[in-house]
Write an enzyme that holds these catalytic residues in place. Structure first.
Site, PDB file in Angstrom:
ATOM      1  N   GLY A  46       0.825  -1.195   0.000  1.00 21.95           N
ATOM      2  CA  GLY A  46       0.000   0.000   0.000  1.00 21.95           C
ATOM      3  C   GLY A  46       0.861   1.247   0.000  1.00 21.95           C
ATOM      4  N   CYS A 101       6.580  -0.131   6.919  1.00 26.00           N
ATOM      5  CA  CYS A 101       6.129   1.028   6.150  1.00 26.00           C
ATOM      6  C   CYS A 101       7.287   1.514   5.286  1.00 26.00           C
ATOM      7  CB  CYS A 101       5.686   2.125   7.119  1.00 26.00           C
ATOM      8  SG  CYS A 101       5.157   3.637   6.307  1.00 26.00           S
ATOM      9  N   GLU A 144      -2.898   2.702   5.756  1.00 29.84           N
ATOM     10  CA  GLU A 144      -2.791   3.735   4.716  1.00 29.84           C
ATOM     11  C   GLU A 144      -3.669   4.944   5.037  1.00 29.84           C
ATOM     12  OE1 GLU A 144      -0.370   3.447   2.843  1.00 29.84           O
ATOM     13  OE2 GLU A 144      -0.028   1.328   3.154  1.00 29.84           O
ATOM     14  N   HIS A 147      -2.061   7.377   7.295  1.00 29.43           N
ATOM     15  CA  HIS A 147      -1.095   8.276   6.637  1.00 29.43           C
ATOM     16  C   HIS A 147      -1.758   9.600   6.237  1.00 29.43           C
ATOM     17  CE1 HIS A 147       2.719   6.205   6.176  1.00 29.43           C
ATOM     18  NE2 HIS A 147       2.139   5.115   5.754  1.00 29.43           N
TER      19      HIS A 147
HETATM   20 NI    NI Z   1       3.056   3.247   5.628  1.00 28.94          NI
END
Ligand code: NI
Length: 177
Positions: A46, A101, A144, A147
């Site tokens: 992602g 990540c 995601e 974020h």
């Molecule tokens: Ni991430």
């Protein structure tokens, strides 16, 4: 399609709340294509727009990609393009799993997430959609979407673990300078 530059911790854009997208036009579609290319190039499942330095509420996900056992090449799954995504329902049940990540390179930690989430979003063609996420997709959606609000998975772990990861990151970053 272009592979975009990845922004890593502690770039300020990763801590900002991203802006809503007014309309899915060709410019946004080009960004979606480039984000997908960037995600595959870096072997992520992602990617959110702030990770390529763009503070917009846009996410791409492909949890079904796999490496071809014979050639070692990436076999793409069905990519999801999510514009202005928001969680409209979540299960009471939570699960704990290891996450990494692309903006926190080389690090992983256990994070608690909802077992299932339902997300409302606008798709590649500007159509309103809903998706129910379970398993890896559920975790990925929550990671995601975080974020877009300036939240990294390391913000969801204990202070002690966070400090350990940040220290390790700083070490690898300074050794590259
Ligand atoms: Ni991430």
């Amino acid at each position: 399609m272009t592979v975009l530059k990845l922004y890593t911790y502690p770039e300020p854009v990763l801590k900002k709340k991203a802006q809503k997208v007014d309309k899915v036009d060709d410019e946004i579609r080009q960004l979606l294509d480039n984000m997908l290319e960037t995600m595959y190039a870096d072997a992520g499942v992602g990617l959110a727009a702030p990770q390529v330095g763009i503070s917009k509420r846009i996410v791409v996900i492909d949890v079904h990609q796999e490496d071809d056992e014979e050639t070692g090449e990436l076999r793409k799954g069905t990519p999801l393009f999510l514009v202005n995504p928001s969680i409209i329902w979540h299960s009471d049940e939570k699960v704990c799993g290891e996450e990494g990540c692309l903006s926190v390179p080389g690090q992983r930690a256990e994070v608690e997430r909802y077992a299932q989430v339902k997300v409302h979003y606008t798709d590649y063609n500007g159509k309103e959609q809903e998706i129910l996420g379970d398993g890896l997709l559920s975790v990925c959606l929550q990671h995601e979407l975080d974020h877009l609000d300036g939240v990294l998975y390391i913000d969801r772990i204990s202070r002690l673990k966070r400090q350990m990861i940040i220290k390790k990151l700083q070490k690898t970053q300074s050794s590259h300078d």
